[in-house]
Motif scaffolding. Structure first.
Motif, PDB file in Angstrom:
ATOM      1  N   UNK A 173      72.014  76.748  -4.622  1.00 19.14           N
ATOM      2  CA  UNK A 173      72.899  77.614  -3.846  1.00 19.14           C
ATOM      3  C   UNK A 173      72.609  79.081  -4.150  1.00 19.14           C
ATOM      4  N   UNK A 174      72.395  79.374  -5.429  1.00 20.01           N
ATOM      5  CA  UNK A 174      72.123  80.756  -5.816  1.00 20.01           C
ATOM      6  C   UNK A 174      70.842  81.245  -5.145  1.00 20.01           C
ATOM      7  N   UNK A 175      69.880  80.350  -5.001  1.00 16.87           N
ATOM      8  CA  UNK A 175      68.625  80.713  -4.314  1.00 16.87           C
ATOM      9  C   UNK A 175      68.909  81.101  -2.867  1.00 16.87           C
ATOM     10  N   UNK A 176      69.743  80.310  -2.215  1.00 17.28           N
ATOM     11  CA  UNK A 176      70.089  80.609  -0.826  1.00 17.28           C
ATOM     12  C   UNK A 176      70.814  81.953  -0.715  1.00 17.28           C
ATOM     13  N   UNK A 208      73.561  72.816   0.860  1.00 20.38           N
ATOM     14  CA  UNK A 208      74.301  71.602   1.223  1.00 20.38           C
ATOM     15  C   UNK A 208      75.090  70.977   0.065  1.00 20.38           C
ATOM     16  N   UNK A 209      74.452  70.692  -1.093  1.00 18.51           N
ATOM     17  CA  UNK A 209      75.235  70.035  -2.153  1.00 18.51           C
ATOM     18  C   UNK A 209      76.389  70.909  -2.644  1.00 18.51           C
ATOM     19  N   UNK A 210      76.106  72.193  -2.881  1.00 20.50           N
ATOM     20  CA  UNK A 210      77.149  73.084  -3.396  1.00 20.50           C
ATOM     21  C   UNK A 210      78.303  73.191  -2.399  1.00 20.50           C
ATOM     22  N   UNK A 211      77.960  73.262  -1.107  1.00 16.71           N
ATOM     23  CA  UNK A 211      79.013  73.387  -0.097  1.00 16.71           C
ATOM     24  C   UNK A 211      79.851  72.126  -0.040  1.00 16.71           C
ATOM     25  N   UNK A 235      82.425  63.894 -10.848  1.00 17.78           N
ATOM     26  CA  UNK A 235      82.242  64.418  -9.488  1.00 17.78           C
ATOM     27  C   UNK A 235      82.761  65.848  -9.241  1.00 17.78           C
ATOM     28  N   UNK A 236      84.021  66.164  -9.595  1.00 13.43           N
ATOM     29  CA  UNK A 236      84.510  67.500  -9.233  1.00 13.43           C
ATOM     30  C   UNK A 236      83.667  68.640  -9.794  1.00 13.43           C
ATOM     31  N   UNK A 237      83.033  68.424 -10.932  1.00 17.97           N
ATOM     32  CA  UNK A 237      82.239  69.503 -11.510  1.00 17.97           C
ATOM     33  C   UNK A 237      80.761  69.380 -11.230  1.00 17.97           C
ATOM     34  N   UNK A 238      80.360  68.320 -10.556  1.00 17.50           N
ATOM     35  CA  UNK A 238      78.938  68.034 -10.448  1.00 17.50           C
ATOM     36  C   UNK A 238      78.200  68.933  -9.458  1.00 17.50           C
ATOM     37  N   UNK A 239      78.888  69.402  -8.430  1.00 15.64           N
ATOM     38  CA  UNK A 239      78.167  70.089  -7.359  1.00 15.64           C
ATOM     39  C   UNK A 239      78.005  71.582  -7.590  1.00 15.64           C
ATOM     40  N   UNK A 240      79.013  72.194  -8.113  1.00 15.38           N
ATOM     41  CA  UNK A 240      78.928  73.642  -8.318  1.00 15.38           C
ATOM     42  C   UNK A 240      80.154  74.109  -9.068  1.00 15.38           C
ATOM     43  N   UNK A 252      64.542  80.689  10.598  1.00 14.18           N
ATOM     44  CA  UNK A 252      63.978  79.688   9.685  1.00 14.18           C
ATOM     45  C   UNK A 252      64.712  79.698   8.366  1.00 14.18           C
ATOM     46  N   UNK A 253      65.037  80.895   7.877  1.00 15.40           N
ATOM     47  CA  UNK A 253      65.764  81.014   6.614  1.00 15.40           C
ATOM     48  C   UNK A 253      67.131  80.364   6.711  1.00 15.40           C
ATOM     49  N   UNK A 254      67.759  80.462   7.854  1.00 11.77           N
ATOM     50  CA  UNK A 254      69.084  79.860   8.005  1.00 11.77           C
ATOM     51  C   UNK A 254      68.997  78.355   7.792  1.00 11.77           C
TER      52      UNK A 254
END
Lengths: 314, 292
Positions: B106-109, A39-42, B158-163, A29-31
């Motif tokens: 992302x940091x949360x993940x 998703x956005x960061x990736x 855009x290039x800086x917007x995501x992370x 579930x965590x995955x």
């Protein structure tokens, strides 16, 4: 504080987490949740970091003017680079800049950090010396461009009072690079001093107390104890500031534009000119790749030579 | 123990000199900006503004007519720093909000969720810190150009917007330190990850998130290279780029120094205000951001 000091507790902590009560039921579930959160960061990472890194490497083997598709031309760009006297000049000028900038800045920063550490922990003092770091390079460059003006700049006025002839700081090819380096020392020394200051605060007090009991002089204590114990922090600071310093662009772009007679045409500026005023994109990419390699080697050598990960505090 | 020795006195003097050297250029910018440009060369070392006037600001903000501007030593070219100020505000604000928010997710993940390969993926993200910006900038320019986004806010943002790898690293450190029991208690109460993220993690990390946001804002505001490449046209030109343009427009014979300093002051002022408001927070974060 810095990567060196942060990494170990981090790793320990995440291991500790995994050792916490197992919740196997939740791991899948965590995955799914993780994929949503990532998703956005990736997307940004792949599109604006990974893909351009690969594409940049490819473009360095092509002839590309931005107008038609890139044409593969093997090692031609690299062969050309070897014979390009402007490229070598740019490297020499860049190294000259980096040596002056980093040398002066590091010595000053350590001195400032020591003075602050011994005299005052005042947040106001710390904030003031940090101030130049927070305004744009372009602003800093223009203010100094004005202050260092040959005719009416305040610095040359001051030199006049001292009976010194005015100096063409930006117009004299001998002075141009030291001047640009000095401007950036002014902008960065407070920031660097605060990094060193943070390192100083991590040295345990008992070490100094022991030195004092042994009757060690202030000067001797600095060379024998403070500096060696500061080494891991200093290495990090050197690596970080040197990598930044190799990429000097803004100051050059708004003051000398590479002149006089190529005296300040640093590698970053030369790459920019090739790519965006001559549309020689493949060649510019090849030079960027070489710069990338140089930076990687510089930081590896620094880390090795100075054995960054070991502390003398055993 | 420590008495007022000669050494200590010398150190105090040095510290004082350092503070003067640090602050003087800011004062000189202010002094020049309020000076009359035509009178400036006659009094190059006057410590106070020469013939105090707001003329330079009027010129730079487009409030003076072309003739007036030229009479005062301006280039006569139309400049309007209001517009560039707006553009800088748009770029820095959108970049900061998006970057900090997506990096926090992302940091949360990476910090609070358990999934196979997590640490390896994180290492890949961190490795990107090693790639020098110039190397990715060239292909990124090609990409933005191919997407038809040159001279648009989207292209700049855009290039800086995501992370950025740094933002994720920075927030992950703080998220790791949050007590797991709180989270588990919330889960027993039936809270999902979305609720835990928004209702627990973010409020508990308000301080580091604010610090990161301030640093991101300053960086984005001060950025020159990328907006120079992608945002050349008036309608999206940001302040730093405008300063470069303004500088190259000033006539070489007698540059419009007062105007130039008024323009730099306008560009620097929001950051100076931000700094005055959050000096302590920014200063205290410096030890941490050494990784950068």
């Amino acid at each position: 504080m810095t990567a060196t000091t942060n990494a170990p507790p981090t790793r320990k902590r995440s291991h500790g987490e995994q050792a916490a009560p197992p919740e196997k039921r939740r791991s899948l579930g965590d995955l799914k949740v993780a994929m949503i959160f990532l998703a956005p960061a990736t997307l940004g990472f792949v599109v604006f970091y990974i893909w351009p890194t690969l594409r940049g490497a490819y473009l360095s083997f092509t002839e590309y003017s931005l107008l038609s598709a890139p044409k593969f031309n093997g090692l031609a760009n690299y062969e050309r680079m070897v014979q390009d006297s402007f490229f070598w000049n740019a490297l020499v000028v860049t190294v000259e800049y980096v040596v002056i900038n980093i040398g002066v800045q590091t010595v000053l920063a350590v001195a400032i950090a020591m003075v602050m550490y011994r005299l005052t922990q005042s947040i106001t003092v710390r904030a003031i010396i940090l101030a130049p770091y927070l305004v744009a390079n372009v602003v800093v460059a223009l203010v100094w461009y004005w202050m260092l003006d040959f005719q009416v700049g305040i610095v040359n006025q001051g030199l006049g009072w001292l009976g010194i002839d005015p100096v063409a700081f930006f117009g004299d090819s001998h002075w141009a690079i030291p001047t640009v380096a000095g401007i950036n020392v002014w902008r960065h020394m407070g920031y660097t001093a605060l990094l060193v200051f943070a390192g100083l605060q991590m040295i345990p007090k008992y070490v100094y107390e022991a030195a004092e009991v042994d009757g060690s002089s202030e000067w001797k204590t600095f060379w024998r104890i403070t500096l060696p114990l500061l080494r891991p922090v200093l290495v990090m600071v050197l690596v970080v500031t040197m990598i930044g310093s190799f990429q000097i662009f803004d100051t050059i772009a708004v003051t000398t534009q590479g002149g006089p007679i190529n005296a300040t045409r640093v590698i970053y500026f030369y790459i920019y000119e090739r790519a965006f005023t001559r549309f020689d994109f493949g060649y510019a990419s090849a030079m960027a790749l070489v710069l990338f390699a140089i930076l990687a080697i510089v930081s590896l050598v620094q880390l090795r030579l100075l054995r960054a990960k070991e502390s003398d505090l055993a | 123990m420590r008495r007022m020795s000669v050494g200590r006195t010398v150190c105090w003097v040095l510290l004082f000199v350092l503070l003067i050297v640090t602050l003087f250029p800011f004062y000189w910018m202010l002094r020049t900006a309020f000076s009359d440009n035509t009178q400036l060369p006659g009094h190059p070392s006057s410590l106070l503004p020469v013939e105090t006037t707001l003329g330079a600001f009027k010129r730079v903000l487009g409030l003076a007519t072309i003739e007036e501007a030229q009479a005062q030593g301006g280039s006569g070219a139309a400049v309007n720093f209001w517009l560039y100020l707006r553009n800088s505000l748009v770029v820095a604000t959108v970049t900061t909000i998006c970057q900090v928010f997506f990096s926090a997710m992302a940091a949360y993940a990476f910090a609070r969720l358990r999934w196979p390969g997590r640490d390896k993926v994180f290492a890949v993200f961190l490795a990107a810190l090693m790639v020098p910006p110039i190397f990715t900038t060239l292909p990124n320019f090609v990409l933005i150009k191919n997407l038809g986004l040159l001279n648009s806010f989207a292209g700049i943002i855009l290039p800086g917007a995501f992370m950025t790898p740094f933002a994720i690293f920075f927030l992950r450190q703080f998220f790791l330190g949050i007590n797991r029991e709180l989270e588990e208690a919330a889960m027993i109460d039936g809270a999902g990850h979305r609720k835990i993220f928004f209702g627990l993690i973010i409020p508990m990390s308000a301080a580091p998130i604010a610090t990161l946001a301030i640093l991101t804002y300053i960086n984005s505001w001060n950025d020159y290279f990328w907006p120079l490449l992608v945002g050349q046209q008036e309608n999206v030109r940001v302040l730093t780029v405008a300063l470069g343009v303004f500088r190259s427009q000033t006539p070489q014979g007698g540059p419009d120094w007062a105007g130039l300093m008024a323009a730099t002051l306008i560009a620097a002022l929001p950051m100076i205000i931000l700094f005055l408001a959050f000096a302590k927070r920014i200063t205290n974060s410096i030890g941490f951001s050494g990784i950068k």
